[in-house]
Design an enzyme around this catalytic site. Structure first.
Site, PDB file in Angstrom:
ATOM      1  N   LYS A 116       0.809  -1.282  -0.063  1.00  0.00           N
ATOM      2  CA  LYS A 116      -0.014   0.000  -0.173  1.00  0.00           C
ATOM      3  C   LYS A 116       0.808   1.331  -0.009  1.00  0.00           C
ATOM      4  O   LYS A 116       0.743   2.077  -0.851  1.00  0.00           O
ATOM      5  CB  LYS A 116      -0.921  -0.129   1.287  1.00  0.00           C
ATOM      6  CG  LYS A 116      -1.500   1.206   1.347  1.00  0.00           C
ATOM      7  CD  LYS A 116      -2.511   1.270   2.880  1.00  0.00           C
ATOM      8  CE  LYS A 116      -1.593   1.647   4.096  1.00  0.00           C
ATOM      9  NZ  LYS A 116      -1.343   2.967   4.273  1.00  0.00           N
ATOM     10  N   ASN A 117       1.817   1.268   0.846  1.00  0.00           N
ATOM     11  CA  ASN A 117       2.752   2.361   1.139  1.00  0.00           C
ATOM     12  C   ASN A 117       3.634   2.753  -0.178  1.00  0.00           C
ATOM     13  O   ASN A 117       4.273   3.886  -0.152  1.00  0.00           O
ATOM     14  CB  ASN A 117       3.566   2.552   2.392  1.00  0.00           C
ATOM     15  CG  ASN A 117       2.500   2.640   3.517  1.00  0.00           C
ATOM     16  OD1 ASN A 117       1.348   2.929   3.335  1.00  0.00           O
ATOM     17  ND2 ASN A 117       3.317   2.473   4.796  1.00  0.00           N
ATOM     18  N   CYS A 130      -4.535  12.685  14.538  1.00  0.00           N
ATOM     19  CA  CYS A 130      -5.394  11.274  14.191  1.00  0.00           C
ATOM     20  C   CYS A 130      -4.771  10.465  15.269  1.00  0.00           C
ATOM     21  O   CYS A 130      -4.274  10.927  16.207  1.00  0.00           O
ATOM     22  CB  CYS A 130      -4.471  10.846  12.749  1.00  0.00           C
ATOM     23  SG  CYS A 130      -2.793  10.071  12.921  1.00  0.00           S
ATOM     24  N   ARG A 186       1.152  14.032  14.089  1.00  0.00           N
ATOM     25  CA  ARG A 186       1.481  13.896  12.593  1.00  0.00           C
ATOM     26  C   ARG A 186       1.251  15.055  11.845  1.00  0.00           C
ATOM     27  O   ARG A 186       0.630  15.155  10.737  1.00  0.00           O
ATOM     28  CB  ARG A 186       0.758  12.633  11.881  1.00  0.00           C
ATOM     29  CG  ARG A 186       0.983  11.375  12.790  1.00  0.00           C
ATOM     30  CD  ARG A 186      -0.011  10.264  11.994  1.00  0.00           C
ATOM     31  NE  ARG A 186       0.870   9.608  10.786  1.00  0.00           N
ATOM     32  CZ  ARG A 186       0.437   8.741  10.319  1.00  0.00           C
ATOM     33  NH1 ARG A 186      -0.552   7.969  10.532  1.00  0.00           N
ATOM     34  NH2 ARG A 186       1.044   8.246   9.256  1.00  0.00           N
ATOM     35  N   ASP A 196       4.547  19.759   8.516  1.00  0.00           N
ATOM     36  CA  ASP A 196       5.375  21.100   8.570  1.00  0.00           C
ATOM     37  C   ASP A 196       6.450  20.798   7.527  1.00  0.00           C
ATOM     38  O   ASP A 196       6.989  21.811   6.987  1.00  0.00           O
ATOM     39  CB  ASP A 196       5.913  21.405   9.909  1.00  0.00           C
ATOM     40  CG  ASP A 196       6.416  20.426  10.840  1.00  0.00           C
ATOM     41  OD1 ASP A 196       6.005  19.407  10.584  1.00  0.00           O
ATOM     42  OD2 ASP A 196       7.592  20.670  11.347  1.00  0.00           O
ATOM     43  N   ASP A 210       4.984   0.491  12.187  1.00  0.00           N
ATOM     44  CA  ASP A 210       3.739  -0.407  11.649  1.00  0.00           C
ATOM     45  C   ASP A 210       3.824  -1.708  12.059  1.00  0.00           C
ATOM     46  O   ASP A 210       2.898  -2.562  11.623  1.00  0.00           O
ATOM     47  CB  ASP A 210       3.669  -0.056   9.989  1.00  0.00           C
ATOM     48  CG  ASP A 210       3.357   1.136   9.659  1.00  0.00           C
ATOM     49  OD1 ASP A 210       2.983   1.956  10.624  1.00  0.00           O
ATOM     50  OD2 ASP A 210       3.677   1.468   8.570  1.00  0.00           O
ATOM     51  N   ARG A 244      -8.333  -0.618   5.368  1.00  0.00           N
ATOM     52  CA  ARG A 244      -7.464   0.401   4.476  1.00  0.00           C
ATOM     53  C   ARG A 244      -6.183  -0.163   4.022  1.00  0.00           C
ATOM     54  O   ARG A 244      -5.635   0.178   2.830  1.00  0.00           O
ATOM     55  CB  ARG A 244      -7.167   1.675   5.509  1.00  0.00           C
ATOM     56  CG  ARG A 244      -8.337   2.209   5.928  1.00  0.00           C
ATOM     57  CD  ARG A 244      -8.085   3.454   6.790  1.00  0.00           C
ATOM     58  NE  ARG A 244      -6.734   4.002   6.238  1.00  0.00           N
ATOM     59  CZ  ARG A 244      -5.668   4.558   7.019  1.00  0.00           C
ATOM     60  NH1 ARG A 244      -5.897   4.855   8.085  1.00  0.00           N
ATOM     61  NH2 ARG A 244      -4.617   5.116   6.431  1.00  0.00           N
TER      62      ARG A 244
END
Ligand code: UD1
Length: 419
Positions: A22-23, A118, A123, A126, A306, A398
């Site tokens: 996914k990433n 979140c 998160r 900037d 993760d 997701r």
């Protein structure tokens, strides 16, 4: 809302195939905004985040052809209707910020809703914004949106105060068309960053150093479309490795990106699992009893944040005491309360969770709080006594493709109960 129902106690045995990452897909989809003609991405997993990014690209004016069965996704962006990522999309998927770099680079303007907080922490974005400013962009923040404008971005030397994965990707995407050379220091080393850089180079970009902490991008005027195959998902693979180890199973993980999982391999071996490299994948053999190990999350090649929640589930029934330290996100222990409801003995002290192994977890109704936390609760359910029901699994959808079907194929008693 759908639920996952698990009857714990089965060892996982058999073979499972890893889907595309996914990433890695999301930045590749964003990269498609940089070319006029059809860009093709293959090995795309069927995930909610991919669908959300498709809606976002469609909103911008991209044409999309997606065959989920074969995993082929084609994207063409001739022009943009509105160079804007609206709040409703960004709030469901923070990675929407990845359109900022390519939009400003090709269309001179981009307006993206600021993601805000979140479940796993503040998160901020900037560093994405600071980097673009360094490249000469004009930045305005109003009404919860950041608007970035630049007639032509200029190459710049950018130092990232914190290693950021999507920040590195966003700035790389912005810099490919910039005037002159951009150097990103303290860049993220993640394999997904390398996958994006390789794809961009095949499109005609000039990027060197991806996979190290200094990436140099020499701006080019034109890119051409390509076909790119997405790398296997190291986090999905890692989740199956932990599942095999903690259920004392024997699982062959096909297409497992073993070389992207060194830190996890070492921890699983320390915990008593056997990990064997075989042709086309990796075999994980669980052993009894699981030994407690300490884990500290660190950006790649360190132990992935993760994988922290899944590893914690494994430690809940290990023989001893484990200290799990989360250094990447400040609030990524949302799964702890749910694991405690299953009888886990966990104490949180700031960024550390102290896990004392218990004889057994007991099945319970649970609520998923974020993507990886959902996976950890499912793993806990696999070894718990009795029935576990995990609700709010939209988080799981997701980022995990058909996880319940894959686990069922390995002998788990697991069902999706549709609402
Ligand atoms: C990516 C991954 C996510 C993973 C995370 C860390 C994608 C789509 N998502 O998220 O699965 O958990 O990397 O490995 O690839 N930070 C700032 N300012 C910024 C940007 C980040 O302070 O402008 C901080 C964050 O708050 C966090 C740390 O940097 O503490 C790392 O975050 P980052 O690498 O940016 O995470 P993502 O790219 O959002």
């Amino acid at each position: 809302m759908d639920k996952i129902i698990i009857e714990g106690g089965n060892r996982l045995i058999g073979e499972v195939e890893v889907s595309g990452a996914k990433n890695a897909v999301l930045p590749l989809m964003a990269a498609s905004l940089l070319v006029e003609d059809w860009n093709t991405i293959t090995n795309v997993p069927r995930l909610k985040d991919i669908e959300t990014f498709k809606v976002l690209l469609g909103h911008l004016g991209s044409e999309i052809i997606h065959d989920p069965e074969s995993g082929v996704l084609k994207i063409r962006t001739r022009s943009v209707k509105t160079p804007e990522a609206p709040y409703d999309l960004v709030k469901t998927m923070r990675a929407s910020i990845l359109v900022l770099g390519p939009l400003v680079s090709r269309f001179k303007v981009a307006r993206v809703s600021l993601p805000g907080g979140c479940a796993i922490g503040a998160r901020p974005v900037d560093l994405h914004i600071k980097g673009l400013k360094k490249m000469g962009a004009d930045i305005r923040i109003d009404h919860g949106y950041v608007t970035v404008r630049a007639e032509r971005l200029k190459g710049a030397k950018i130092y990232l105060d914190t290693t950021t994965v999507t920040g590195t990707e966003n700035l790389m995407l912005a810099a490919v068309h910039a005037d002159g050379a951009t150097v990103i220091e303290n860049a993220a080393l993640e394999p997904e960053v390398v996958c994006l850089a390789d794809a961009l180079n095949r499109m005609g970009a000039r990027i060197r150093g991806a996979g190290t902490d200094t990436i140099r991008i020499d701006g080019v005027t034109e890119l051409k479309p390509v076909e790119v195959r997405v790398i296997p998902d190291r986090i999905e693979a890692g989740t199956f490795m932990v599942a095999a180890a903690m259920t004392k199973g024997n699982v062959f993980i096909k297409d497992c990106p073993y070389n992207h999982l060194d830190s996890l391999n070492m921890k699983l071996k320390e915990a008593g699992a056997q990990i064997l490299e075989e042709e086309g994948g990796v075999r994980v053999l669980g052993d009894y009893p699981v030994r407690s190990v300490d884990v500290k999350t660190i950006p790649y090649p360190g132990f992935p944040t993760d994988m922290q929640a899944q590893m914690m589930s494994m430690m809940c029934t290990a023989g001893g005491l484990s200290v799990i330290t989360e250094t990447v996100f400040e609030n990524r222990f949302m799964h702890v309360g749910e694991l405690q409801r299953m009888g886990a003995d966990i104490t949180i002290d700031g960024r550390c969770a102290i896990v004392r192994g218990v004889r057994a977890l007991s099945g319970a109704p649970l609520m998923a709080t974020d993507l990886r936390a959902s996976a950890s609760l499912i793993l806990a359910g696999l070894v718990a006594e009795g029935r576990t029901e995990v609700s709010r699994i939209y988080h799981l959808d997701r980022g995990y493709e058909r996880i319940e079907e894959k686990l069922k194929g390995l002998g788990a008693k697991i069902e999706r109960q549709r609402a």
